[in-house]
Design a protein around this motif. Structure first.
Motif, mmCIF file in Angstrom:
data_model
loop_
_atom_site.group_PDB
_atom_site.id
_atom_site.type_symbol
_atom_site.label_atom_id
_atom_site.label_comp_id
_atom_site.label_asym_id
_atom_site.label_seq_id
_atom_site.Cartn_x
_atom_site.Cartn_y
_atom_site.Cartn_z
ATOM 1 N N PHE A 118 0.832 -1.206 0.000
ATOM 2 C CA PHE A 118 0.000 0.000 0.000
ATOM 3 C C PHE A 118 0.867 1.257 0.000
ATOM 4 N N VAL A 119 1.876 1.295 0.857
ATOM 5 C CA VAL A 119 2.751 2.466 0.941
ATOM 6 C C VAL A 119 3.512 2.657 -0.366
ATOM 7 N N THR B 240 4.164 5.630 -5.333
ATOM 8 C CA THR B 240 4.149 5.568 -6.793
ATOM 9 C C THR B 240 3.069 6.468 -7.366
ATOM 10 N N GLY B 241 1.912 6.505 -6.734
ATOM 11 C CA GLY B 241 0.842 7.404 -7.182
ATOM 12 C C GLY B 241 1.270 8.857 -7.129
ATOM 13 N N GLY C 96 -3.256 1.694 -3.012
ATOM 14 C CA GLY C 96 -2.326 2.764 -2.652
ATOM 15 C C GLY C 96 -2.041 3.685 -3.825
ATOM 16 N N LEU C 97 -2.025 3.131 -5.041
ATOM 17 C CA LEU C 97 -1.744 3.907 -6.240
ATOM 18 C C LEU C 97 -2.779 5.009 -6.460
ATOM 19 N N ILE C 98 -4.037 4.707 -6.162
ATOM 20 C CA ILE C 98 -5.077 5.733 -6.321
ATOM 21 C C ILE C 98 -5.204 6.625 -5.093
ATOM 22 N N GLY C 99 -4.421 6.321 -4.057
ATOM 23 C CA GLY C 99 -4.496 7.097 -2.813
ATOM 24 C C GLY C 99 -4.069 8.539 -2.963
ATOM 25 N N SER D 286 -7.433 15.243 -4.805
ATOM 26 C CA SER D 286 -8.799 15.644 -5.166
ATOM 27 C C SER D 286 -9.550 16.176 -3.954
ATOM 28 N N ALA D 287 -9.370 15.527 -2.818
ATOM 29 C CA ALA D 287 -10.019 16.006 -1.592
ATOM 30 C C ALA D 287 -9.484 17.384 -1.205
#
Length: 137
Positions: A8-9, A14-15, A79-82, A88-89
């Motif tokens: 996840f990290v 990477t995101g 995690g990539l879309i995190g 966005s938030a």
């Protein structure tokens, strides 16, 4: 238990690097147009290229270190879309003047693009290079 957290990290990092790469390539395009118009110099183009190439190389190195794209897990994808979700938030957050933070950012990007590209000022009436633009509008 630690492997999903690590995935996840790594996906989150990477995101963020992918967002940085896209941002650098966006400014590379703007700087190349400015260079073609003669409104900005090679140092700006070089800095934009570096801003896109460095995070892209870090993404490549990270994926190589993980074992390639075949080793991507569901937690890595989450995690990539995190980072884009977090941005966005933050984009939707209200500023003290009541407008959204994203609106402020878009205004700043437009202003910087206008400075780099020497865009015609509104109300100038298409004077082109007949006089100094400080007197326009």
């Amino acid at each position: 238990m630690m492997h999903p957290l690590i995935d996840f990290v790594l996906g989150f990092v990477t995101g963020g690097l992918v967002v940085s790469t896209a941002w650098g390539l966006f400014w590379l395009g703007i700087s190349l147009v400015g260079r073609a118009r003669g409104t900005c110099g090679w140092p700006i183009v070089l800095k934009s290229l570096v801003a896109g190439a460095v995070p892209l190389s870090l993404v490549s190195a990270l994926l190589w270190w993980m074992g390639g794209a075949t080793r991507i897990t569901l937690m890595f994808g989450i995690g990539l879309i995190g980072m884009p979700t977090l941005l966005s938030a933050l984009w939707l957050r209200r500023m003290p003047d009541g407008r959204r933070a994203g609106t402020h950012m878009v205004a700043g990007v437009k202003q910087l693009m206008a400075e780099l590209l020497h865009a015609q000022q509104q109300g100038c009436g298409g004077c082109h290079h007949e006089h100094k633009h400080e007197t326009c509008g």
